[in-house]
Scaffold this active site. Structure first.
Site, short mmCIF file in Angstrom:
data_model
loop_
_atom_site.label_atom_id
_atom_site.label_comp_id
_atom_site.label_asym_id
_atom_site.label_seq_id
_atom_site.Cartn_x
_atom_site.Cartn_y
_atom_site.Cartn_z
N ARG A 144 0.82 -1.22 0.00
CA ARG A 144 0.00 0.00 0.00
C ARG A 144 0.85 1.26 0.00
NH1 ARG A 144 -2.32 0.28 6.07
NH2 ARG A 144 -0.79 -1.06 7.05
N GLU B 196 -19.22 4.95 1.06
CA GLU B 196 -18.57 4.34 -0.10
C GLU B 196 -19.42 4.41 -1.36
OE1 GLU B 196 -18.89 3.06 2.89
OE2 GLU B 196 -16.85 2.92 3.65
N ARG C 288 -2.27 -5.74 2.34
CA ARG C 288 -1.95 -4.83 3.44
C ARG C 288 -0.45 -4.64 3.65
NH1 ARG C 288 -1.62 -4.43 9.16
NH2 ARG C 288 -3.05 -2.85 9.96
#
Ligand SMILES: Cc1ncc(C[n+]2csc(CCOP(=O)(O)OP(=O)(O)O)c2C)c(N)n1
Ligand SMILES: [Mg+2]
Lengths: 310, 279
Positions: free
Chosen positions: A6, A54, A163
């Site tokens: 990320r 969202e 992640r």
């Protein structure tokens, strides 16, 4: 410590987005997690935080695309496939608007937050949308390429990130092309097709298999759609077995896509599906989850040997 | 309207002080989990589970029980502490939080954890489920109530307001939404990330009686909840709280939404919390 995927993503957005004024970046109150915050800091005027909303973010992203911008729409993968889906389908898929959905925390990578935050169906969901292209980041260099490619290619796209850091699969000479899988290890007896975090365990499994007299070829199928049919059928012809490995439900994702090609291509070669076996996982460290749900290199070895009848 | 004795208030204050200690110890030990929003919702959950709501730990599915939904599911650790204190499972089990094979998942799981009414984690969905539960109770002529404990950042989600419209439309008076109104979400202050402007006026415009209270003051919170329960029409409680309440360096800081607690910070936090518990 190696950089996380990320972080690479956020930094690459800055690299191109600082000068390319078409690029706009959206987030829904998780920018410190997705690392779109890196872009927000560098280019605040083209960053939009929509709060925990969202569906609204995805719709606004669509409008920005219609207005000639290249929107990178960021949140956890699980919320793109759910709350972001209507805009993806209506504007991205149906109208071919240039929306870039980027799913942070793909697969089980947000292990501790548990099944409500895991994303085990994103590849299946986005793959069914006409016009959408679907990618899974398999290492850092490839992640940088995925961002560049998303800017250069017009059309809706889903990119699954993860992640943490991933061990490098590629060096600086690596090349990537939409619709082309990369053979990352040659072999003759079996083909293991993997993507994302699963490429490394697939390579480790091939190493172990070699010590047991099994020559395994490993493919990084980072582009799930359009899928490299030619490569899959070549592999099926060359080896006796195809094994697919994904951090995803075995239904409808990489395994499903490969099976569709093998069936329609008349390969006649059996396939072993490795992934989440139509189940949610649970809370735990990523390694504990991989062990419990059968996604380690050892599992790949065992299931491959079984598939070969050994 | 029901009342609460000063003695009971003092007990609950004491219990909350201890719950905060239990929380920080465990989150430090496992280096994961959400301290900020757990600390801010402590009194709300303690009061609901230990005083106000009709729940029966021996019989978690009792039809007449009140339903409590923690829609801001990331505060699961504090929920588990309240459930343990209410007797739904042994307090020792809290040490398994967020570990593999545990009943205490990272976010609430109704399948595995006794006392949890619905899964949560994805924000914005819970109030709708609460409305459905309240409607089902009405259809069954069941006098039980539903409580929905929500985050203020969670109110960014449009579905929350869709649920509010349905609450007004169907005149749902057996559901009490309680907003943990701490002014902070994940990326920053709610005023910066998505300004909600006059939240009370928004709820009023949606047809709600709005009750403001101090979400860390047991007496005030108790009064607010019993007022809401006796209104006989849609109402909402805006419980003013402090994210990270009780640990000075966490208070009001979005950075402590979900950050792991290192040893140095743990020492400071424990000193403050234990001082508080004894004082
Ligand atoms: C649909 C959805 N989007 C994003 C998230 C990630 N997330 C978890 S908590 C949170 C912030 C919550 O803020 P708030 O509701 O104010 O809770 P509190 O301050 O009480 O912790 C976010 C964005 C989520 N869980 N669900
Ligand atoms: Mg808040």
């Amino acid at each position: 410590m190696a950089k996380t995927i990320r972080d690479i993503y956020g930094e690459t957005l800055v690299k191109y987005g600082t000068t390319d004024e078409r690029i706009v970046v959206l987030d829904a109150d998780v920018s410190n997690s997705t690392k779109s915050a890196i872009f927000a800091k560098a280019v605040p005027e083209r960053f939009f935080n929509l709060g925990i909303a969202e569906a609204n973010m995805a719709g606004i992203g669509a409008g920005l695309a219609a207005g000639g911008k290249i929107p990178f729409i960021n949140t956890f993968a699980v919320f793109l496939t759910s709350l972001g889906l209507l805009a993806a389908r209506t504007y991205g898929s149906y109208s071919n608007w240039n929306m870039k959905y980027v799913g942070a925390y793909g697969g089980l990578s947000n292990g501790f937050d548990g099944p409500t935050h895991h994303s085990i169906e994103d590849l299946a969901v986005f793959r069914t949308l006409p016009n959408f292209q679907v990618f899974v980041a398999s290492d850092a260099r490839q992640t940088a390429w995925l961002v560049k490619n998303a800017i250069d290619h017009h059309g809706p796209m889903y990119i699954r990130l993860t992640r943490n850091a991933i061990p490098d699969i590629y060096d600086d000479n690596a090349t990537f092309k939409t619709g082309k899988g990369n053979i990352v290890r040659q072999g003759d007896d079996v083909t293991i097709i993997a993507c994302g975090l699963m490429v490394k365990p697939a390579l480790d499994a091939a190493e172990t298999l070699a010590t047991q007299g099994v020559s395994a070829q490993v493919v990084d199928m980072f582009c799930i759609k359009p899928l490299d049919k030619e490569l899959i059928l070549d592999c099926a012809k060359k080896t006796k077995l195809v094994v697919t490995v994904e951090e995803h439900s075995i239904i409808g994702g990489l395994g499903g896509a490969v099976a569709e090609v093998m069936a329609t291509g008349g390969s006649g070669v059996p396939q072993v599906f490795i992934g989440l076996n139509d189940t949610h996982a649970e809370t735990g460290t990523l390694n504990a989850l991989f062990e419990k749900y059968g996604l380690t290199a050892d599992d790949i070895v065992a299931k491959t040997l079984k598939g070969l009848g050994k | 309207m029901s009342t609460i004795s000063q003695k009971r208030i003092d007990e609950l204050v004491e219990i909350c002080a201890q719950m905060r200690i239990d929380l920080i110890k465990q989150l430090h030990k496992i280096q994961t989990g959400h301290p900020g929003g757990s600390l801010s919702v402590c009194e709300i959950l303690a009061l609901l589970y230990l005083e106000i709501a009709k729940v029966d730990p021996k019989n978690p599915k009792l039809p007449e029980r009140d339903r409590i939904l923690l829609t801001k599911g990331h505060a699961a650790p504090m929920l588990y502490l309240a459930l343990a204190r209410a007797g739904f499972f042994p307090q020792e089990e809290f040490s398994t939080l967020r570990q593999i094979n545990s009943r205490l998942q990272g976010h609430p799981d109704a399948k595995t954890t006794p006392g949890v009414e619905a899964p949560s984690g994805p924000m914005g969905l819970g109030l709708s489920a609460a409305v459905g539960m309240a409607l089902a109770l009405k259809l069954d002529k069941n006098p039980a109530r539903v409580y929905a404990v929500m985050g203020d950042g969670e109110l960014n989600e449009g579905t929350v307001w869709e649920a509010c419209m349905s609450i007004a439309k169907f005149g749902i008076d057996n559901l009490t939404p309680i907003v943990d109104f701490n002014g902070v979400q994940l990326d920053g202050l709610t005023n910066e990330i998505m300004p909600m402007l006059d939240l009370g006026a928004k709820f009023s415009a949606f047809g709600f009686e709005v009750i403001n209270c101090d979400g860390h003051n047991i007496a005030d919170l108790y009064k607010a909840i019993s007022t809401a329960n006796s209104f006989g029409k849609p109402s909402v409680i805006l419980a003013k709280t402090i994210k990270g309440k009780g640990v000075s360096f966490m208070e009001g800081k979005n950075a402590w939404h979900g950050a792991p607690i290192d040893d140095a910070n743990f020492a400071i936090a424990m000193k403050e919390l234990e001082g508080n518990a004894n004082g």
